[in-house]
Design a protein around this motif. Structure first.
Motif, PDB file in Angstrom:
ATOM      1  N   GLN A 150       4.705  -9.666  -6.763  1.00 36.92           N
ATOM      2  CA  GLN A 150       4.071  -9.050  -5.590  1.00 36.92           C
ATOM      3  C   GLN A 150       4.745  -7.726  -5.242  1.00 36.92           C
ATOM      4  OE1 GLN A 150       4.345 -12.083  -2.593  1.00 36.92           O
ATOM      5  NE2 GLN A 150       2.610 -13.268  -3.404  1.00 36.92           N
ATOM      6  N   VAL A 209       3.039  -3.985  -5.178  1.00 33.00           N
ATOM      7  CA  VAL A 209       3.098  -3.070  -4.030  1.00 33.00           C
ATOM      8  C   VAL A 209       3.637  -1.715  -4.462  1.00 33.00           C
ATOM      9  CG1 VAL A 209       4.261  -2.637  -1.820  1.00 33.00           C
ATOM     10  CG2 VAL A 209       3.297  -4.899  -2.311  1.00 33.00           C
ATOM     11  N   ARG A 210       4.674  -1.724  -5.303  1.00 33.67           N
ATOM     12  CA  ARG A 210       5.227  -0.464  -5.804  1.00 33.67           C
ATOM     13  C   ARG A 210       4.196   0.301  -6.618  1.00 33.67           C
ATOM     14  NH1 ARG A 210       9.914  -3.621  -6.764  1.00 33.67           N
ATOM     15  NH2 ARG A 210       9.314  -3.829  -8.969  1.00 33.67           N
ATOM     16  N   GLN A 215       0.970   0.101  -6.373  1.00 30.53           N
ATOM     17  CA  GLN A 215      -0.068   0.609  -5.467  1.00 30.53           C
ATOM     18  C   GLN A 215       0.422   1.862  -4.743  1.00 30.53           C
ATOM     19  OE1 GLN A 215      -1.254  -2.178  -2.474  1.00 30.53           O
ATOM     20  NE2 GLN A 215      -3.092  -1.041  -1.894  1.00 30.53           N
TER      21      GLN A 215
END
Length: 332
Positions: A300, A304-305, A307
């Motif tokens: 996860q 996030v990184r 994105q």
């Protein structure tokens, strides 16, 4: 919503598979007076018939030509067929000779044996908790050996044969039904030859003990194939960690049947040995769940990184030069 329904369905299939494997000790005594070897031979013959019908209905025969062209995979399947023959035969004998509890111990310690084989044969590296679990499992075997006055050979042979079977199947990489078809095809002729031989000597029970007994012997094919089909359906719907937990259902049911239904003795040394095994499995399960949670958290965070990087790249001006950061206002 569909994913949730799939997982629920997969969980039911998994419970069905391991539930059937756990309750199978109730079935083998029904086949007496047939001996373990005769039951084993019928299991091989009728299993091939059942999976053959299943493959015919599904029209899944393309893998056969591919497999025939690969002698190494055929050799591995022959090894798998050999070790599962030992496993099946010993398990049937153990159940029909009042050794259900010791047989269940074999499947309790199987995950520990699998880990140990991974270290010895595949040079895998273990986490500290896994080393601790293997050590506790080894201590359990020592306690049981001292209590019995001999090593628990039935448990050890069942555990090592099934662990070897799993290792070989991993290398073969065939679907459950296809793999069972290939293995029972190798077992078929020796099994059929044995049945013909004991029949010619008047030692066979098939057809001699009545239609009901013959039907039960033929049902060994369904008893073998049905849980495997359910397991295959579960494997594609639920996470591997969930299957790993469900696998303990089978020996739990077997142990319960041995103690409650078959009234097998449980002296203090046997309780001590089993308690150590259960402690090792609890440690192993805790470590697996912790590792799975950590893996999901890292995945996860990586998403996030990724994105954030994608959004940053989207803000780059068309000229290809990144915008300068906003000036920082002096604090004074």
């Amino acid at each position: 919503m569909k994913a949730i329904n799939d997982q629920r369905t997969g969980l039911l299939y998994g419970i069905g598979a391991y539930g059937m494997w756990g309750l199978v000790p109730l079935f083998w005594p029904l086949l007496k007076p047939a001996g373990a070897l005769e039951i084993l031979a019928h299991r091989m013959v009728w299993s091939l018939a059942v999976v053959g019908i299943a493959l015919l209905a599904l029209r899944r025969w393309g893998w056969v030509k591919e497999l025939i062209r690969q002698p190494r995979r055929l050799g591995l399947i022959a090894v798998a067929a050999t070790v599962i023959t030992v496993n099946w035969g010993l398990y049937i004998w153990a159940v029909n000779n009042g050794q259900v509890v010791e047989a269940s111990l074999g499947y309790f310690i199987n995950p520990l044996v699998t880990i140990a084989m991974g270290v010895l044969l595949l040079k895998e590296r273990l986490r500290p908790a896994q080393w601790a679990a293997v050590g506790v499992g080894f201590a359990a075997v020592l306690v049981l050996a001292v209590g019995y006055g001999k090593p628990p050979w039935i448990s050890l042979i069942l555990a090592f044969s099934f662990a070897t079977y799993g290792l070989v199947k991993k290398k073969v990489n065939l679907g459950g039904v296809e793999s069972l078809a290939a293995e029972t095809a190798i077992q078929f002729l020796p099994a059929l030859g044995y049945l013909i031989w004991i029949g010619s000597h008047g030692d066979a029970t098939f057809g001699v003990q009545g239609t009901g007994h013959a039907a039960l012997l033929a049902a060994t094919g369904i008893v073998t194939a049905a849980p495997l089909v359910c397991f295959g359906a579960a494997a594609i719907r639920v996470p591997l960690s969930t299957l790993g937990l469900l696998q303990y259902l089978a020996p739990v049911f077997q142990f319960g049947l041995g103690v409650v239904y078959f009234h097998e003795a449980m002296p203090p040394e046997r309780w001590a040995g089993f308690s150590l095994v259960w402690a090792a499995l609890a440690l192993l399960t805790w470590d697996a769940l912790r590792t799975a949670r950590r893996g999901r958290a890292e995945a996860q965070a990586a998403a996030v990184r990724a994105q954030g990087q994608a959004q940053a790249q989207a803000q780059v001006p068309t000229g290809g030069v990144a915008a300068a950061p906003a000036p920082v206002e002096p604090t004074g």
